[in-house]
Design an enzyme around this catalytic site. Structure first.
Site, PDB file in Angstrom:
ATOM      1  N   TRP A   1      -6.676  32.790  23.317  1.00 55.96           N
ATOM      2  CA  TRP A   1      -6.301  31.360  23.297  1.00 55.96           C
ATOM      3  C   TRP A   1      -5.391  31.090  22.095  1.00 55.96           C
ATOM      4  O   TRP A   1      -4.405  30.375  22.176  1.00 55.96           O
ATOM      5  CB  TRP A   1      -7.543  30.455  23.172  1.00 55.96           C
ATOM      6  CG  TRP A   1      -8.077  29.976  24.481  1.00 55.96           C
ATOM      7  CD1 TRP A   1      -9.225  30.382  25.092  1.00 55.96           C
ATOM      8  CD2 TRP A   1      -7.486  28.991  25.356  1.00 55.96           C
ATOM      9  NE1 TRP A   1      -9.391  29.710  26.288  1.00 55.96           N
ATOM     10  CE2 TRP A   1      -8.333  28.850  26.467  1.00 55.96           C
ATOM     11  CE3 TRP A   1      -6.320  28.221  25.321  1.00 55.96           C
ATOM     12  CZ2 TRP A   1      -8.062  27.969  27.519  1.00 55.96           C
ATOM     13  CZ3 TRP A   1      -6.040  27.338  26.370  1.00 55.96           C
ATOM     14  CH2 TRP A   1      -6.905  27.226  27.444  1.00 55.96           C
TER      15      TRP A   1
ATOM     16  N   TRP B   1      -5.142  19.489  20.824  1.00 47.50           N
ATOM     17  CA  TRP B   1      -4.981  18.043  21.041  1.00 47.50           C
ATOM     18  C   TRP B   1      -4.310  17.754  22.366  1.00 47.50           C
ATOM     19  O   TRP B   1      -4.715  16.835  23.086  1.00 47.50           O
ATOM     20  CB  TRP B   1      -4.226  17.396  19.874  1.00 47.50           C
ATOM     21  CG  TRP B   1      -5.191  17.060  18.763  1.00 47.50           C
ATOM     22  CD1 TRP B   1      -5.435  17.793  17.645  1.00 47.50           C
ATOM     23  CD2 TRP B   1      -6.073  15.926  18.715  1.00 47.50           C
ATOM     24  NE1 TRP B   1      -6.419  17.189  16.897  1.00 47.50           N
ATOM     25  CE2 TRP B   1      -6.821  16.041  17.522  1.00 47.50           C
ATOM     26  CE3 TRP B   1      -6.312  14.841  19.546  1.00 47.50           C
ATOM     27  CZ2 TRP B   1      -7.789  15.101  17.151  1.00 47.50           C
ATOM     28  CZ3 TRP B   1      -7.279  13.897  19.181  1.00 47.50           C
ATOM     29  CH2 TRP B   1      -8.004  14.036  18.002  1.00 47.50           C
TER      30      TRP B   1
HETATM   31  P1  FAD Z   1     -14.527  31.512  16.856  1.00 43.38           P
HETATM   32  O1  FAD Z   1     -15.217  30.850  18.009  1.00 43.38           O
HETATM   33  O2  FAD Z   1     -15.236  32.567  16.152  1.00 43.38           O
HETATM   34  O3  FAD Z   1     -13.152  32.094  17.445  1.00 43.38           O
HETATM   35  C1  FAD Z   1     -12.442  33.152  16.800  1.00 43.38           C
HETATM   36  C2  FAD Z   1     -11.021  32.734  16.556  1.00 43.38           C
HETATM   37  O4  FAD Z   1     -10.339  32.511  17.779  1.00 43.38           O
HETATM   38  C3  FAD Z   1     -10.868  31.446  15.767  1.00 43.38           C
HETATM   39  O5  FAD Z   1     -10.998  31.663  14.390  1.00 43.38           O
HETATM   40  C4  FAD Z   1      -9.480  30.994  16.181  1.00 43.38           C
HETATM   41  O6  FAD Z   1      -8.463  31.655  15.447  1.00 43.38           O
HETATM   42  C5  FAD Z   1      -9.401  31.448  17.620  1.00 43.38           C
HETATM   43  N1  FAD Z   1      -9.790  30.355  18.517  1.00 43.38           N
HETATM   44  C6  FAD Z   1     -11.024  30.051  18.951  1.00 43.38           C
HETATM   45  N2  FAD Z   1     -10.988  29.006  19.794  1.00 43.38           N
HETATM   46  C7  FAD Z   1      -9.701  28.635  19.883  1.00 43.38           C
HETATM   47  C8  FAD Z   1      -9.017  27.624  20.609  1.00 43.38           C
HETATM   48  N3  FAD Z   1      -9.632  26.793  21.423  1.00 43.38           N
HETATM   49  N4  FAD Z   1      -7.683  27.512  20.439  1.00 43.38           N
HETATM   50  C9  FAD Z   1      -6.994  28.344  19.625  1.00 43.38           C
HETATM   51  N5  FAD Z   1      -7.594  29.338  18.918  1.00 43.38           N
HETATM   52  C10 FAD Z   1      -8.925  29.482  19.066  1.00 43.38           C
HETATM   53  N6  FAD Z   1      -8.128  26.212  15.532  1.00 43.38           N
HETATM   54  C11 FAD Z   1      -7.454  26.539  14.422  1.00 43.38           C
HETATM   55  O7  FAD Z   1      -7.499  27.698  13.997  1.00 43.38           O
HETATM   56  N7  FAD Z   1      -6.731  25.605  13.742  1.00 43.38           N
HETATM   57  C12 FAD Z   1      -6.644  24.300  14.165  1.00 43.38           C
HETATM   58  O8  FAD Z   1      -5.975  23.485  13.533  1.00 43.38           O
HETATM   59  C13 FAD Z   1      -7.358  23.933  15.329  1.00 43.38           C
HETATM   60  N8  FAD Z   1      -7.359  22.654  15.773  1.00 43.38           N
HETATM   61  C14 FAD Z   1      -8.032  22.327  16.925  1.00 43.38           C
HETATM   62  C15 FAD Z   1      -7.960  21.007  17.409  1.00 43.38           C
HETATM   63  C16 FAD Z   1      -8.625  20.655  18.570  1.00 43.38           C
HETATM   64  C17 FAD Z   1      -8.527  19.243  19.085  1.00 43.38           C
HETATM   65  C18 FAD Z   1      -9.359  21.621  19.268  1.00 43.38           C
HETATM   66  C19 FAD Z   1     -10.101  21.245  20.527  1.00 43.38           C
HETATM   67  C20 FAD Z   1      -9.442  22.914  18.807  1.00 43.38           C
HETATM   68  C21 FAD Z   1      -8.769  23.293  17.643  1.00 43.38           C
HETATM   69  N9  FAD Z   1      -8.825  24.617  17.130  1.00 43.38           N
HETATM   70  C22 FAD Z   1      -8.111  24.943  16.008  1.00 43.38           C
HETATM   71  C23 FAD Z   1      -9.508  25.689  17.882  1.00 43.38           C
HETATM   72  C24 FAD Z   1     -10.976  25.942  17.483  1.00 43.38           C
HETATM   73  O9  FAD Z   1     -11.679  24.741  17.406  1.00 43.38           O
HETATM   74  C25 FAD Z   1     -11.115  26.701  16.153  1.00 43.38           C
HETATM   75  O10 FAD Z   1     -10.261  27.824  16.151  1.00 43.38           O
HETATM   76  C26 FAD Z   1     -12.545  27.205  15.945  1.00 43.38           C
HETATM   77  O11 FAD Z   1     -13.431  26.104  15.920  1.00 43.38           O
HETATM   78  C27 FAD Z   1     -12.634  27.977  14.640  1.00 43.38           C
HETATM   79  O12 FAD Z   1     -13.932  28.410  14.394  1.00 43.38           O
HETATM   80  P2  FAD Z   1     -14.299  29.961  14.384  1.00 43.38           P
HETATM   81  O13 FAD Z   1     -13.345  30.696  13.550  1.00 43.38           O
HETATM   82  O14 FAD Z   1     -15.729  30.058  14.050  1.00 43.38           O
HETATM   83  O15 FAD Z   1     -14.010  30.325  15.913  1.00 43.38           O
END
Ligand code: FAD
Ligand code: FO1
Length: 476
Positions: free
Chosen positions: A283, A387
């Protein structure tokens, strides 16, 4: 004596598994690093103190790593367009290397520098994604605009193995050091020095070592139950690696290899969980490719007709949303987590984004910017993608996603543990009341907790009415 090579870091703040740095070291045994604290980036009005603080922490470890290699990382608080040509001239640098980025600002910056460095050998590499945008096109040679076909193609491509740390190298001579001091090289400032004080603990400790440690911990345990756990904001069910991925404190090849190792050593029952995490990595790449292929995403809605959406844009409602004072417990808990820690759980990002756009009928770009002003992992590609997905303004608008905040709370915070954690004033209320929002007016007033600022059902109808006005003819 070997020729001096300059490696310019931007969002690849590590030495191991760094494609460009590894290649630069192979070009010469005399190598220095550079990071420009770029006023054009730092003066933007969407800078988050937590993010700047995390970045500086990563730079601190990177400086130490360069010293261990026998060289150094130069820091300037100047535009790279000004300082790089000066360094090249003063130190007679023949080769400059960097890793590419997908953001419009970065691409334009890199184009201008390339132009300014006529005659210099410039080497660029893809590092922050597993596949360059040109590697993942549809059968008809166009970029993907929907995730699932992107994933199906992306997962079939062979992925590169992690790269080692560079071999020790030579840095500047004392005379050359004097030259860079005269050009304005500085000691690494603090976030406070830069005007971004962050008193709280950082959601993830900065730097390469902490990121690798987190990856190891997660791929040993958390990943095995990720498929379910990732949806519950009260659990520590996700990797917490997003700040490291934003600033490149960890290499993508290292991350991918860790998933392959986890698949190899764990039971087949664990495999679907590991695959789900791999899909999240994809993603991230999908949104990076999307921004690269459609730079105008930064400016607004992907769907043309959405650019004229009749938003309500009530400033007081926006303020209440930002402060976590909407009267909807799950929304307010999530916004307070963001305001306090600089991070928000993914499930909650989707809930509050749906609430802002579909319940408050506020332009998603207001939310996008507020997130960037707070998030430690704020990343243009992922944030904009998230978003637009939530607002239904993006590439993949169907089905029209409208989250019911109460149903979301019931499904994903069934014990209201997350709500209680972030709304201590409501801690002693029964779970069913926290989840249904049926909190007596008297209790609300004695605990200084607001009445709901809008009614979900009325606003949902209103959103649909407005949405019908802008729907493209082919969709009706
Ligand atoms: P994990 O669940 O462990 O996922 C591993 C990695 O995968 C994340 O660190 C991230 O790099 C990537 N990832 C996971 N989910 C997504 C996703 N839906 N979209 C893109 N990459 C993803 N992520 C950001 O890194 N920066 C942002 O500014 C950001 N803004 C967001 C805004 C909105 C409205 C939404 C719905 C999602 C956004 N995300 C963003 C995606 C996601 O919420 C975060 O990457 C995630 O919560 C990070 O936590 P984690 O590292 O524990 O994720
Ligand atoms: N990159 C830099 O080269 N210099 C900076 O001062 C800098 C600050 C910064 C702050 C917040 C943030 O989210 C990213 C930051 N980056 C910085 C990285 C930036 O994402 C890349 O430089 C991009 O290529 C710019 O488009």
């Amino acid at each position: 004596m070997a020729d001096l090579v300059l490696f310019w870091h931007r969002r690849d703040l590590r030495i191991s598994d760094n494609v460009g740095l590894n290649a630069a070291r192979n070009l010469s045994s005399k190598l220095i690093g550079l990071f420009c604290l770029d006023p054009q980036i730092l003066d933007r009005d969407d800078m988050a103190p937590a993010r700047v603080s995390y970045m500086l922490g990563c730079l601190q470890e990177l400086q130490a790593s360069y010293q261990q290699l026998g060289s150094e990382l130069l820091i300037f608080y100047q535009s790279p367009l000004v300082i790089i040509p000066k360094l090249v001239e003063a130190l007679e640098i023949k080769t400059v290397c960097w890793n590419l980025d997908v953001e419009p600002y970065g691409r334009e910056r890199d184009r201008s520098i390339t132009e300014a460095l006529q005659g210099v050998n410039i080497q660029t590499y893809w590092d922050q994604i597993l596949h360059a945008p040109s590697e993942i096109y549809s059968g008809s040679g166009t970029p993907y605009t929907v995730y699932t076909p992107f994933w199906k193609n992306w997962i079939t491509k062979p992925k590169a193995a992690p790269l080692p740390k560079p071999q020790p190298c030579q840095g500047l001579t004392p005379q050359e050091r004097e030259v860079v001091t005269k050009l304005g090289a500085i000691d690494l400032p603090t976030a406070e020095d830069l005007g971004f004080p962050w008193q709280g603990e950082l959601f993830l400790s900065p730097g390469e070592t902490a990121a690798l440690g987190k990856l190891q911990e997660f791929t040993r345990q958390g990943i095995l139950t990720y498929g379910d756990d990732r949806n519950y904001p009260a659990l520590a069910g996700t990797s917490c690696l997003s700040p490291a991925l934003k600033f490149g404190a960890i290499g993508l090849r290292t991350l991918w290899q860790a998933t392959l190792d986890a698949l190899a050593i764990n039971s087949t029952e664990a495999a679907p969980n590991i695959h789900t995490w791999q899909q999240e990595i994809a993603w991230r790449e999908f949104y990076h490719h999307a921004l690269y292929n459609f730079p105008s995403l930064e400016q607004g809605a992907y769907r043309q007709q959405f650019q004229n959406f009749p938003w309500e844009n009530n400033e007081a409602h926006f303020q209440a949303w930002c402060e976590g004072r909407t009267g909807y417990p799950i929304i307010d808990a999530a916004m307070r987590q963001l305001n306090t820690t600089g991070w928000m759980h993914n499930r909650c990002r989707m809930i509050v984004a749906s609430f802002l756009t579909k319940d408050l009928i506020i332009n998603w770009q207001w939310g996008e910017k507020y997130f960037m002003q707070k998030l430690i992992d704020g990343d243009l590609a992922a944030n904009n993608g998230g978003w637009q997905w939530s607002a239904s303004s993006g590439m993949d608008p169907k089905p029209l996603r409208i989250f019911n905040p109460y149903t979301q709370g019931k499904n994903y915070d069934p014990e209201a543990a997350y709500i209680r954690c972030w709304l201590p004033e409501l801690k002693s209320l029964p779970t069913k009341d926290l989840l249904s929002g049926n909190i007596l007016p008297l209790v609300r007033s004695t605990r200084n907790y607001p009445q709901p600022i809008v009614d979900h059902h009325t606003q949902q109808q209103e959103f649909k009415r407005r949405y019908a006005l802008i729907k493209a003819p082919q969709e009706s």
